[in-house]
Motif scaffolding. Structure first.
Motif, short mmCIF file in Angstrom:
data_model
loop_
_atom_site.label_atom_id
_atom_site.label_comp_id
_atom_site.label_asym_id
_atom_site.label_seq_id
_atom_site.Cartn_x
_atom_site.Cartn_y
_atom_site.Cartn_z
N ARG A 59 -0.04 7.74 8.29
CA ARG A 59 1.48 7.69 8.01
C ARG A 59 2.39 8.69 8.93
NH1 ARG A 59 3.64 5.49 3.56
NH2 ARG A 59 1.45 5.53 2.68
N ARG A 60 2.03 9.95 9.10
CA ARG A 60 2.62 10.98 10.03
C ARG A 60 2.46 10.44 11.38
NH1 ARG A 60 6.54 13.67 10.93
NH2 ARG A 60 6.22 15.77 12.13
N LEU A 86 2.34 7.35 12.53
CA LEU A 86 3.25 6.28 12.82
C LEU A 86 4.62 6.61 12.79
CD1 LEU A 86 1.38 3.42 10.31
CD2 LEU A 86 1.68 3.36 12.69
N ALA A 87 4.99 7.60 12.07
CA ALA A 87 6.52 8.09 11.97
C ALA A 87 6.80 8.72 13.17
CB ALA A 87 6.48 9.24 10.69
N ARG A 132 6.72 2.84 10.30
CA ARG A 132 6.32 3.31 8.72
C ARG A 132 5.63 2.31 8.09
NH1 ARG A 132 10.13 0.82 5.05
NH2 ARG A 132 11.82 -0.25 6.20
N ILE A 133 5.03 2.55 6.88
CA ILE A 133 4.20 1.70 6.21
C ILE A 133 4.92 1.40 4.81
CG2 ILE A 133 2.10 1.39 4.84
CD1 ILE A 133 0.61 3.70 6.62
N GLU A 134 5.04 -0.02 4.75
CA GLU A 134 5.72 -0.45 3.67
C GLU A 134 4.88 -1.50 2.64
OE1 GLU A 134 8.79 -3.96 4.74
OE2 GLU A 134 9.37 -1.89 4.48
N TYR A 135 4.50 -1.36 1.40
CA TYR A 135 3.84 -2.30 0.75
C TYR A 135 4.64 -3.17 0.04
CZ TYR A 135 0.48 1.46 1.51
OH TYR A 135 -0.62 2.13 2.02
N THR A 171 6.97 2.40 -0.84
CA THR A 171 6.63 3.13 0.01
C THR A 171 5.11 3.75 0.04
OG1 THR A 171 7.57 5.34 -0.78
CG2 THR A 171 8.73 3.99 0.96
N HIS A 172 4.60 3.78 -1.25
CA HIS A 172 3.24 4.10 -1.74
C HIS A 172 2.49 3.16 -2.43
CE1 HIS A 172 4.98 7.98 -0.12
NE2 HIS A 172 3.99 8.33 0.12
N ARG A 182 -0.03 -4.36 2.65
CA ARG A 182 0.69 -3.37 3.79
C ARG A 182 1.18 -4.06 4.93
NH1 ARG A 182 -3.87 0.44 4.69
NH2 ARG A 182 -4.64 -1.12 5.64
N ILE A 192 3.15 -2.78 8.63
CA ILE A 192 3.67 -1.58 9.36
C ILE A 192 4.95 -2.10 9.95
CG2 ILE A 192 3.34 -0.17 11.35
CD1 ILE A 192 0.26 -0.23 10.63
#
Length: 61
Positions: free
Chosen positions: A3-4, A6-7, A12-15, A23-24, A50, A52
């Motif tokens: 996650r870090r 990618l930031a 960012r990761i989103e579901y 976000t989680h 998930r 990205i």
């Protein structure tokens, strides 16, 4: 860690699921604590997919 990384690259990761975008994700700790799965959860249900995506803002330092 992912996650870090990618930031830093501006992603960012989103579901996503039929209940919305999160976000989680519901994980083993949630399951172990016996937290119920319902539409008003603050985390994505286990079946959420998930994705990205490009972050709207620049990378955070």
């Amino acid at each position: 860690m992912i996650r870090r990384l990618l930031a830093l690259l501006g992603y960012r990761i989103e579901y996503r699921c039929e209940w919305g975008t999160y976000t989680h994700r519901y994980d083993g700790a949630d399951s172990h604590m016996g937290r119920p799965i319902h539409p008003e959860m603050s985390v994505a249900p286990p079946w959420a997919t998930r994705h990205i995506v490009k972050a709207a803002k620049g990378p955070t330092a």
